[in-house]
Design a protein around this motif. Sequence first.
Motif, PDB file in Angstrom:
ATOM      1  N   PRO A 130       0.793  -1.239   0.000  1.00 14.87           N
ATOM      2  CA  PRO A 130       0.000   0.000   0.000  1.00 14.87           C
ATOM      3  C   PRO A 130       0.824   1.288   0.000  1.00 14.87           C
ATOM      4  CG  PRO A 130       0.169  -0.796   2.224  1.00 14.87           C
ATOM      5  CD  PRO A 130       0.897  -1.811   1.370  1.00 14.87           C
ATOM      6  N   PHE A 131       2.146   1.211  -0.169  1.00 12.61           N
ATOM      7  CA  PHE A 131       2.937   2.431  -0.274  1.00 12.61           C
ATOM      8  C   PHE A 131       2.640   3.109  -1.607  1.00 12.61           C
ATOM      9  CE2 PHE A 131       5.231  -0.265   2.698  1.00 12.61           C
ATOM     10  CZ  PHE A 131       5.516   0.610   3.720  1.00 12.61           C
ATOM     11  N   TRP A 132       2.713   4.409  -1.600  1.00 10.01           N
ATOM     12  CA  TRP A 132       2.512   5.153  -2.844  1.00 10.01           C
ATOM     13  C   TRP A 132       3.225   6.501  -2.743  1.00 10.01           C
ATOM     14  CZ3 TRP A 132      -0.907   6.339   1.001  1.00 10.01           C
ATOM     15  CH2 TRP A 132      -1.402   7.637   1.076  1.00 10.01           C
ATOM     16  N   GLY A 133       3.290   7.198  -3.884  1.00  9.87           N
ATOM     17  CA  GLY A 133       3.914   8.509  -3.925  1.00  9.87           C
ATOM     18  C   GLY A 133       5.079   8.586  -4.886  1.00  9.87           C
ATOM     19  N   THR A 145       2.887   5.324  -9.224  1.00  4.41           N
ATOM     20  CA  THR A 145       2.098   4.665  -8.180  1.00  4.41           C
ATOM     21  C   THR A 145       0.889   5.529  -7.834  1.00  4.41           C
ATOM     22  OG1 THR A 145       3.311   5.684  -6.339  1.00  4.41           O
ATOM     23  CG2 THR A 145       4.162   3.599  -7.231  1.00  4.41           C
ATOM     24  N   ARG A 146      -0.133   4.882  -7.312  1.00  6.05           N
ATOM     25  CA  ARG A 146      -1.347   5.598  -6.941  1.00  6.05           C
ATOM     26  C   ARG A 146      -1.727   5.299  -5.501  1.00  6.05           C
ATOM     27  NH1 ARG A 146      -5.640   4.904 -11.993  1.00  6.05           N
ATOM     28  NH2 ARG A 146      -4.363   5.982 -13.581  1.00  6.05           N
ATOM     29  N   ARG A 147      -2.418   6.244  -4.906  1.00 13.26           N
ATOM     30  CA  ARG A 147      -2.944   6.044  -3.564  1.00 13.26           C
ATOM     31  C   ARG A 147      -3.946   4.886  -3.604  1.00 13.26           C
ATOM     32  NH1 ARG A 147      -7.258   7.701  -0.171  1.00 13.26           N
ATOM     33  NH2 ARG A 147      -6.616   8.628   1.828  1.00 13.26           N
ATOM     34  N   PRO A 148      -3.815   3.922  -2.695  1.00 16.47           N
ATOM     35  CA  PRO A 148      -4.768   2.816  -2.676  1.00 16.47           C
ATOM     36  C   PRO A 148      -6.181   3.308  -2.394  1.00 16.47           C
ATOM     37  CG  PRO A 148      -2.825   2.289  -1.370  1.00 16.47           C
ATOM     38  CD  PRO A 148      -2.736   3.748  -1.705  1.00 16.47           C
ATOM     39  N   ALA A 149      -7.138   2.564  -2.890  1.00 13.26           N
ATOM     40  CA  ALA A 149      -8.534   2.887  -2.609  1.00 13.26           C
ATOM     41  C   ALA A 149      -8.805   2.697  -1.118  1.00 13.26           C
ATOM     42  CB  ALA A 149      -9.451   1.990  -3.436  1.00 13.26           C
ATOM     43  N   ASP A 150      -9.727   3.489  -0.603  1.00 11.39           N
ATOM     44  CA  ASP A 150     -10.092   3.365   0.801  1.00 11.39           C
ATOM     45  C   ASP A 150     -10.682   1.988   1.063  1.00 11.39           C
ATOM     46  OD1 ASP A 150      -9.267   5.935   1.390  1.00 11.39           O
ATOM     47  OD2 ASP A 150     -11.223   6.814   0.970  1.00 11.39           O
ATOM     48  N   ASP A 151     -10.229   1.373   2.120  1.00 10.15           N
ATOM     49  CA  ASP A 151     -10.693   0.039   2.499  1.00 10.15           C
ATOM     50  C   ASP A 151     -10.752   0.003   4.025  1.00 10.15           C
ATOM     51  OD1 ASP A 151     -11.104  -2.621   3.098  1.00 10.15           O
ATOM     52  OD2 ASP A 151      -9.521  -3.386   1.809  1.00 10.15           O
ATOM     53  N   SER A 169      -0.706   9.878   5.654  1.00  8.71           N
ATOM     54  CA  SER A 169      -0.472   8.457   5.851  1.00  8.71           C
ATOM     55  C   SER A 169       1.016   8.135   5.775  1.00  8.71           C
ATOM     56  CB  SER A 169      -1.216   7.650   4.788  1.00  8.71           C
ATOM     57  OG  SER A 169      -0.829   6.290   4.824  1.00  8.71           O
ATOM     58  N   THR A 170       1.462   7.257   6.666  1.00  7.02           N
ATOM     59  CA  THR A 170       2.851   6.812   6.633  1.00  7.02           C
ATOM     60  C   THR A 170       3.155   6.032   5.367  1.00  7.02           C
ATOM     61  OG1 THR A 170       2.767   6.684   9.042  1.00  7.02           O
ATOM     62  CG2 THR A 170       4.633   5.624   7.983  1.00  7.02           C
ATOM     63  N   PHE A 171       2.138   5.506   4.721  1.00  8.59           N
ATOM     64  CA  PHE A 171       2.352   4.776   3.472  1.00  8.59           C
ATOM     65  C   PHE A 171       2.718   5.709   2.315  1.00  8.59           C
ATOM     66  CE2 PHE A 171      -0.751   1.501   5.293  1.00  8.59           C
ATOM     67  CZ  PHE A 171       0.254   0.613   5.624  1.00  8.59           C
ATOM     68  N   GLN A 172       2.492   7.018   2.451  1.00 14.05           N
ATOM     69  CA  GLN A 172       2.830   7.951   1.371  1.00 14.05           C
ATOM     70  C   GLN A 172       4.311   8.302   1.470  1.00 14.05           C
ATOM     71  OE1 GLN A 172       0.557  11.589   1.137  1.00 14.05           O
ATOM     72  NE2 GLN A 172       1.817  12.391  -0.531  1.00 14.05           N
ATOM     73  N   VAL A 173       5.098   7.850   0.513  1.00 14.77           N
ATOM     74  CA  VAL A 173       6.548   8.032   0.564  1.00 14.77           C
ATOM     75  C   VAL A 173       7.053   9.028  -0.474  1.00 14.77           C
ATOM     76  CG1 VAL A 173       6.911   5.744   1.549  1.00 14.77           C
ATOM     77  CG2 VAL A 173       6.961   6.026  -0.936  1.00 14.77           C
ATOM     78  N   GLY A 174       6.149   9.729  -1.141  1.00 15.49           N
ATOM     79  CA  GLY A 174       6.547  10.742  -2.099  1.00 15.49           C
ATOM     80  C   GLY A 174       5.413  11.715  -2.301  1.00 15.49           C
ATOM     81  N   GLY A 175       5.722  12.885  -2.855  1.00 12.68           N
ATOM     82  CA  GLY A 175       4.706  13.894  -3.077  1.00 12.68           C
ATOM     83  C   GLY A 175       4.673  14.912  -1.954  1.00 12.68           C
ATOM     84  N   ALA A 176       3.839  15.933  -2.127  1.00 20.16           N
ATOM     85  CA  ALA A 176       3.797  17.054  -1.202  1.00 20.16           C
ATOM     86  C   ALA A 176       3.496  16.592   0.221  1.00 20.16           C
ATOM     87  CB  ALA A 176       2.736  18.058  -1.649  1.00 20.16           C
ATOM     88  N   GLY A 177       4.360  17.001   1.129  1.00 18.92           N
ATOM     89  CA  GLY A 177       4.139  16.732   2.539  1.00 18.92           C
ATOM     90  C   GLY A 177       4.348  15.305   2.985  1.00 18.92           C
TER      91      GLY A 177
END
Length: 268
Positions: A99-102, A106-112, A134-142
């Motif tokens: 579920p990492f993205w950024g 890669t895309r943000r996973p759908a809400d589940d 989210s800690t899963f976001q490893v790239g992009g703003a913020g």
Amino acid sequence: MRLLAVDWSGDLHGARRRIRVAEARPGRLLEVRGGLDRDGVGELMAELRDGPESAVVGMDFSFGLPGWFAREHGCATLPQVWALAAADGERWLRECPPPFWGRPGTRRPADDPARPLFRRTEQDARDRGLHPLSTFQVGGAGAVGTGSVRGMALLGAWRRAGIGVWPLDPAPGPAGVLVAEIYPRAMTGPVVKSSSSARAAYVAADARVPQQLRADVVATEDAFDASLAALGMAEHAAELGSLRVLTDPTALLEGAMWLPPREHFPVS
């Protein structure tokens, strides 16, 4: 008791340029400094551990991952999550598997609801009007994921060296030093941190920041965050100095942020 805040960095090679460490006592900023990389922060923790005073150090990275992810990877405790991050974290950052993205492509996973992107402590903060990512976001703003993964990879070694880690350890830690996860935005309030003039105006109106430190505080967003976080922590020194181990199973697996009481932080 000493109160310090570290504005962390996940940069692979440039962390020394970004990391800032600030120290405050109630009502006054004492210091803000740079020049440390992640290993240097670990050395600072050891110096505090061996020093004459107890200390609580706030760190602005996530100390854990959502519980479902931990369990799917065989982790039943927070130290096992840290060991997992130490073993696999660089691969996560390099390959960015769901579920990492950024990262590009890669895309943000759908809400589940069964696999939430936020830890409970992050969702609680969001319910209070804050906006942790989210800690899963490893790239992009913020994005906070890169710094968090590289921070988690160090927490286990720090704890084995006698540095307490909340919520697993109580203040002041087994050897007089406790690190706690913080969220600086809860202590800066509504200021456009990316604007140097906005930072300067904010600090000029804050009597807790001595004139001789103002230029250093407003020099970068990192210095600003570290300084205001340290001041915010100092306002709650008694609470931080009496932190107890949490018994909630979710907090013991995912970690937990320390936040000041709701009435003490203005949010944007």
